[in-house]
Design a protein around this motif. Structure first.
Motif, PDB file in Angstrom:
ATOM      1  N   ASP A 137       0.827  -0.923   0.493  1.00  0.00           N
ATOM      2  CA  ASP A 137      -0.396  -0.036  -0.495  1.00  0.00           C
ATOM      3  C   ASP A 137       0.746   1.415  -0.043  1.00  0.00           C
ATOM      4  OD1 ASP A 137      -1.702   2.240   0.123  1.00  0.00           O
ATOM      5  OD2 ASP A 137      -2.490   1.643   2.061  1.00  0.00           O
ATOM      6  N   VAL A 138       1.332   1.714  -1.346  1.00  0.00           N
ATOM      7  CA  VAL A 138       2.427   2.853  -1.450  1.00  0.00           C
ATOM      8  C   VAL A 138       1.423   4.342  -0.826  1.00  0.00           C
ATOM      9  CG1 VAL A 138       1.100   4.001  -3.904  1.00  0.00           C
ATOM     10  CG2 VAL A 138       3.376   3.943  -2.940  1.00  0.00           C
ATOM     11  N   LYS A 139       0.570   4.455  -0.004  1.00  0.00           N
ATOM     12  CA  LYS A 139       0.121   5.668   0.438  1.00  0.00           C
ATOM     13  C   LYS A 139      -0.833   5.167   2.007  1.00  0.00           C
ATOM     14  CE  LYS A 139      -1.788   7.444  -3.475  1.00  0.00           C
ATOM     15  NZ  LYS A 139      -2.879   8.810  -4.512  1.00  0.00           N
ATOM     16  N   ASN A 140       0.362   4.037   2.325  1.00  0.00           N
ATOM     17  CA  ASN A 140      -0.486   3.860   3.753  1.00  0.00           C
ATOM     18  C   ASN A 140       0.275   4.915   4.996  1.00  0.00           C
ATOM     19  OD1 ASN A 140       0.028   2.396   6.827  1.00  0.00           O
ATOM     20  ND2 ASN A 140       0.138   0.576   5.753  1.00  0.00           N
ATOM     21  N   HIS A 141      -0.350   5.776   5.413  1.00  0.00           N
ATOM     22  CA  HIS A 141       0.240   6.783   6.438  1.00  0.00           C
ATOM     23  C   HIS A 141       1.108   6.279   7.408  1.00  0.00           C
ATOM     24  CE1 HIS A 141      -0.850  10.294   9.116  1.00  0.00           C
ATOM     25  NE2 HIS A 141      -1.171   9.827   9.556  1.00  0.00           N
ATOM     26  N   HIS A 142       0.469   4.953   8.437  1.00  0.00           N
ATOM     27  CA  HIS A 142       1.359   4.813   9.420  1.00  0.00           C
ATOM     28  C   HIS A 142       2.065   4.826   9.145  1.00  0.00           C
ATOM     29  CE1 HIS A 142      -2.545   4.753  10.436  1.00  0.00           C
ATOM     30  NE2 HIS A 142      -2.598   3.625  11.088  1.00  0.00           N
ATOM     31  N   VAL A 143       2.838   3.812   7.877  1.00  0.00           N
ATOM     32  CA  VAL A 143       4.194   3.841   7.000  1.00  0.00           C
ATOM     33  C   VAL A 143       5.117   4.763   7.119  1.00  0.00           C
ATOM     34  CG1 VAL A 143       5.963   2.527   5.687  1.00  0.00           C
ATOM     35  CG2 VAL A 143       3.410   1.522   6.422  1.00  0.00           C
ATOM     36  N   TRP A 144       4.351   5.920   6.205  1.00  0.00           N
ATOM     37  CA  TRP A 144       4.867   7.472   5.957  1.00  0.00           C
ATOM     38  C   TRP A 144       5.193   7.914   7.145  1.00  0.00           C
ATOM     39  CZ3 TRP A 144       7.738   8.088   1.529  1.00  0.00           C
ATOM     40  CH2 TRP A 144       7.007   7.503   0.422  1.00  0.00           C
ATOM     41  N   SER A 145       4.377   8.071   8.440  1.00  0.00           N
ATOM     42  CA  SER A 145       4.967   8.688   9.679  1.00  0.00           C
ATOM     43  C   SER A 145       5.631   7.862  10.115  1.00  0.00           C
ATOM     44  CB  SER A 145       3.502   8.606  11.316  1.00  0.00           C
ATOM     45  OG  SER A 145       2.356   9.146   9.956  1.00  0.00           O
ATOM     46  N   ASP A 171       8.234   8.539  -9.209  1.00  0.00           N
ATOM     47  CA  ASP A 171       8.434   8.392 -10.550  1.00  0.00           C
ATOM     48  C   ASP A 171       7.141   7.457 -10.741  1.00  0.00           C
ATOM     49  OD1 ASP A 171      10.483  10.152 -11.027  1.00  0.00           O
ATOM     50  OD2 ASP A 171      11.573   8.853 -10.985  1.00  0.00           O
ATOM     51  N   GLU A 172       6.890   6.530  -9.455  1.00  0.00           N
ATOM     52  CA  GLU A 172       6.265   5.328 -10.099  1.00  0.00           C
ATOM     53  C   GLU A 172       4.842   5.588 -10.342  1.00  0.00           C
ATOM     54  OE1 GLU A 172       6.686   2.336  -6.707  1.00  0.00           O
ATOM     55  OE2 GLU A 172       8.154   1.731  -7.498  1.00  0.00           O
ATOM     56  N   ASP A 173       4.245   7.344  -9.091  1.00  0.00           N
ATOM     57  CA  ASP A 173       3.149   7.598  -9.255  1.00  0.00           C
ATOM     58  C   ASP A 173       2.768   9.232  -8.814  1.00  0.00           C
ATOM     59  OD1 ASP A 173       0.438   7.928  -9.135  1.00  0.00           O
ATOM     60  OD2 ASP A 173      -0.342   7.400  -7.003  1.00  0.00           O
ATOM     61  N   VAL A 174       3.238   9.784  -9.774  1.00  0.00           N
ATOM     62  CA  VAL A 174       3.133  11.028  -9.682  1.00  0.00           C
ATOM     63  C   VAL A 174       2.666  11.558  -8.985  1.00  0.00           C
ATOM     64  CG1 VAL A 174       1.606  12.164 -11.606  1.00  0.00           C
ATOM     65  CG2 VAL A 174       3.856  13.353 -11.209  1.00  0.00           C
ATOM     66  N   ARG A 175       1.029  11.125  -9.096  1.00  0.00           N
ATOM     67  CA  ARG A 175      -0.323  11.256  -7.931  1.00  0.00           C
ATOM     68  C   ARG A 175      -0.216  11.104  -6.064  1.00  0.00           C
ATOM     69  NH1 ARG A 175      -4.670  13.461 -11.344  1.00  0.00           N
ATOM     70  NH2 ARG A 175      -4.239  12.650 -13.483  1.00  0.00           N
ATOM     71  N   ASN A 176       1.275  10.510  -6.208  1.00  0.00           N
ATOM     72  CA  ASN A 176       1.448  10.216  -4.769  1.00  0.00           C
ATOM     73  C   ASN A 176       1.467  11.161  -4.016  1.00  0.00           C
ATOM     74  OD1 ASN A 176       2.491   9.009  -2.653  1.00  0.00           O
ATOM     75  ND2 ASN A 176       3.189   6.929  -3.197  1.00  0.00           N
ATOM     76  N   ASN A 177       0.340  11.657  -3.269  1.00  0.00           N
ATOM     77  CA  ASN A 177       0.342  12.736  -2.221  1.00  0.00           C
ATOM     78  C   ASN A 177       1.537  12.666  -0.775  1.00  0.00           C
ATOM     79  OD1 ASN A 177      -0.402  15.355  -1.449  1.00  0.00           O
ATOM     80  ND2 ASN A 177      -1.463  14.882   0.352  1.00  0.00           N
ATOM     81  N   SER A 178       1.428  11.155  -0.514  1.00  0.00           N
ATOM     82  CA  SER A 178       2.039  10.688   0.805  1.00  0.00           C
ATOM     83  C   SER A 178       3.448  11.032   0.347  1.00  0.00           C
ATOM     84  CB  SER A 178       1.737   9.556   0.550  1.00  0.00           C
ATOM     85  OG  SER A 178       0.179   9.466   1.327  1.00  0.00           O
ATOM     86  N   ALA A 179       4.220  10.754  -1.479  1.00  0.00           N
ATOM     87  CA  ALA A 179       5.355  10.725  -0.917  1.00  0.00           C
ATOM     88  C   ALA A 179       5.941  12.432  -1.755  1.00  0.00           C
ATOM     89  CB  ALA A 179       5.406  10.417  -3.001  1.00  0.00           C
ATOM     90  N   TRP A 180       4.681  13.481  -2.154  1.00  0.00           N
ATOM     91  CA  TRP A 180       5.487  14.447  -1.980  1.00  0.00           C
ATOM     92  C   TRP A 180       5.282  15.742  -0.282  1.00  0.00           C
ATOM     93  CZ3 TRP A 180       6.781  17.492  -6.076  1.00  0.00           C
ATOM     94  CH2 TRP A 180       6.779  16.609  -7.987  1.00  0.00           C
ATOM     95  N   THR A 181       4.505  14.856   0.166  1.00  0.00           N
ATOM     96  CA  THR A 181       4.403  14.980   1.283  1.00  0.00           C
ATOM     97  C   THR A 181       5.829  14.993   2.043  1.00  0.00           C
ATOM     98  OG1 THR A 181       1.948  15.341   1.442  1.00  0.00           O
ATOM     99  CG2 THR A 181       3.680  15.383   3.958  1.00  0.00           C
ATOM    100  N   HIS A 182       6.803  13.353   2.232  1.00  0.00           N
ATOM    101  CA  HIS A 182       7.860  13.452   2.445  1.00  0.00           C
ATOM    102  C   HIS A 182       8.916  13.425   1.892  1.00  0.00           C
ATOM    103  CE1 HIS A 182      10.477  10.205   4.597  1.00  0.00           C
ATOM    104  NE2 HIS A 182      10.894  10.509   3.337  1.00  0.00           N
ATOM    105  N   ARG A 183       8.809  14.354   0.287  1.00  0.00           N
ATOM    106  CA  ARG A 183       9.935  14.749   0.326  1.00  0.00           C
ATOM    107  C   ARG A 183      10.206  16.453   0.330  1.00  0.00           C
ATOM    108  NH1 ARG A 183      12.282  14.365  -4.572  1.00  0.00           N
ATOM    109  NH2 ARG A 183      13.157  16.126  -5.841  1.00  0.00           N
ATOM    110  N   HIS A 184       8.967  17.047   0.822  1.00  0.00           N
ATOM    111  CA  HIS A 184       8.776  18.370   1.274  1.00  0.00           C
ATOM    112  C   HIS A 184       9.044  18.350   2.599  1.00  0.00           C
ATOM    113  CE1 HIS A 184       7.802  22.331   2.955  1.00  0.00           C
ATOM    114  NE2 HIS A 184       7.792  22.169   2.033  1.00  0.00           N
ATOM    115  N   PHE A 185       9.018  17.094   3.218  1.00  0.00           N
ATOM    116  CA  PHE A 185       9.692  17.206   4.891  1.00  0.00           C
ATOM    117  C   PHE A 185      10.793  16.903   4.877  1.00  0.00           C
ATOM    118  CE2 PHE A 185      11.080  14.934   8.962  1.00  0.00           C
ATOM    119  CZ  PHE A 185      10.606  15.787   9.675  1.00  0.00           C
ATOM    120  N   LEU A 186      11.443  16.066   3.572  1.00  0.00           N
ATOM    121  CA  LEU A 186      12.894  15.070   3.321  1.00  0.00           C
ATOM    122  C   LEU A 186      13.788  16.286   3.304  1.00  0.00           C
ATOM    123  CD1 LEU A 186      15.273  13.122   3.552  1.00  0.00           C
ATOM    124  CD2 LEU A 186      14.381  13.024   1.130  1.00  0.00           C
ATOM    125  N   LEU A 187      13.577  17.148   2.660  1.00  0.00           N
ATOM    126  CA  LEU A 187      14.011  18.651   1.940  1.00  0.00           C
ATOM    127  C   LEU A 187      13.949  19.850   2.764  1.00  0.00           C
ATOM    128  CD1 LEU A 187      14.279  17.711  -1.747  1.00  0.00           C
ATOM    129  CD2 LEU A 187      16.189  16.925  -0.112  1.00  0.00           C
TER     130      LEU A 187
END
Length: 315
Positions: A137-145, A171-187
């Motif tokens: 589940d690429v948008k699993n909130h608990h794992v991203w947290s 790259d896999e899913d440009v609509r993955n909001n969890s990945a975008w949110t993580h990117r913002h926190f990371l950078l």
């Protein structure tokens, strides 16, 4: 089952009320017996091998029971158990309970205790599990947290492995909001690492992703977030936004007329919203109102009331 250890001396806590209830929970015999013994041991603060064993049985029956997880942690630390082994055991529980928050909180407790003991712990030890979970589940909130916690706890801001990982998810899913949110926190989560070069590089990166998928809320939100954090003027994005709402450029001279609305060609409602923000920032009231009118009447009518409100508060 509880037959590995003897619990004959334990009087189980009664978990089923004798009083009539409007919505009584019908526990099966195994659940009632196991939980009754577990709660009795917990009440008596027994930290033993048999108590540890029955917490495992309780978690198998109800993995979301936070109190059992914490009781198990107290037993492990009291008995001085190997917490790396416990992390391995928890992995299987996590894989079988994809949406369980308590597991990740428990994992944090274990990691903190390992560090406190002076043992070496690499955050990259967690990556295989997190990777497998996100494959499910690429948008699993608990794992991203939990991944965000790892970045913060181990100062992984800008870490190449983490940047590479989040790149792959976008790259896999440009609509993955969890990945975008993580990117913002990371950078951008550590201000001391943010400079003009990073900001400019990220602006170009997100523009490229927007061009691939113009009607994507996640990438536009990320772009707006960069500009707000860097306190850059939104006007810099005017020409870029017009690529996805080019009718606005052709009809700016006619502003809020019916003719200008007919000419508008909008490939992205988010580009149109950004143009509205730009016009508000630049005090071009007629253009801003026109953009909000287009959103309300044609390009995002499901939020018509919101756009009408935005138009009404322009000053």
């Amino acid at each position: 089952m509880t037959d590995t250890y003897n619990y004959d001396d334990v009087k189980p806590v009664q978990i089923r009320s004798d009083e009539p209830e409007l919505c009584q929970i019908l526990y099966d015999d195994e659940y009632e017996h196991t939980m009754g013994i577990l709660l009795a041991l917990m009440r008596d603060k027994e930290y033993s091998e048999r108590a540890l064993h029955i917490t495992e049985q309780g978690i198998e029956l109800l993995a979301s029971h936070y109190t059992i997880w914490y009781y198990r942690f107290e037993i492990l630390t009291t008995l001085n158990k190997n917490l790396f082994d416990e992390l391995d055991w928890v992995e299987q529980i996590a894989l079988e309970n994809q949406k369980n928050y308590q597991i990740w909180n428990y994992r944090q407790l274990l990691v903190e205790k390992i560090i406190e003991s002076g043992a070496d712990f690499s955050p990259y030890r967690e990556y295989p599990l997190l990777g497998e979970m996100l494959e499910e589940d690429v948008k699993n909130h608990h794992v991203w947290s939990y991944r965000k916690w790892l970045v913060e706890r181990f100062d992984l801001f800008h870490a190449p492995k983490e940047v590479s990982f989040v790149n792959s998810k976008i790259d896999e899913d440009v609509r993955n909001n969890s990945a975008w949110t993580h990117r913002h926190f990371l950078l951008f989560g550590k201000p001391s690492l943010v400079d003009e070069t990073l900001v400019n590089d990220e602006v170009e990166y997100v523009k490229m992703k927007i061009e691939l998928c113009p009607q994507n809320a996640s990438s536009w939100t990320y772009l707006l977030g960069i500009y707000r954090r860097a306190k850059k003027p939104l006007g810099e994005l005017h020409e870029f936004c017009l690529q996805f709402a080019n009718g606005m450029a052709e009809s700016e001279s006619t502003a809020d007329t019916d003719e200008s609305q007919d000419k508008a060609e909008v490939k992205s409602s988010f580009a149109l919203e950004m143009l509205a923000r730009i016009y508000v920032e630049q005090k071009e009231i007629a253009k801003a109102k026109r953009a909000y009118t287009l959103l309300a009447d044609k390009y995002d009518p499901i939020r018509k009331n919101y756009w009408e409100y935005q138009k009404s508060v322009i000053v």
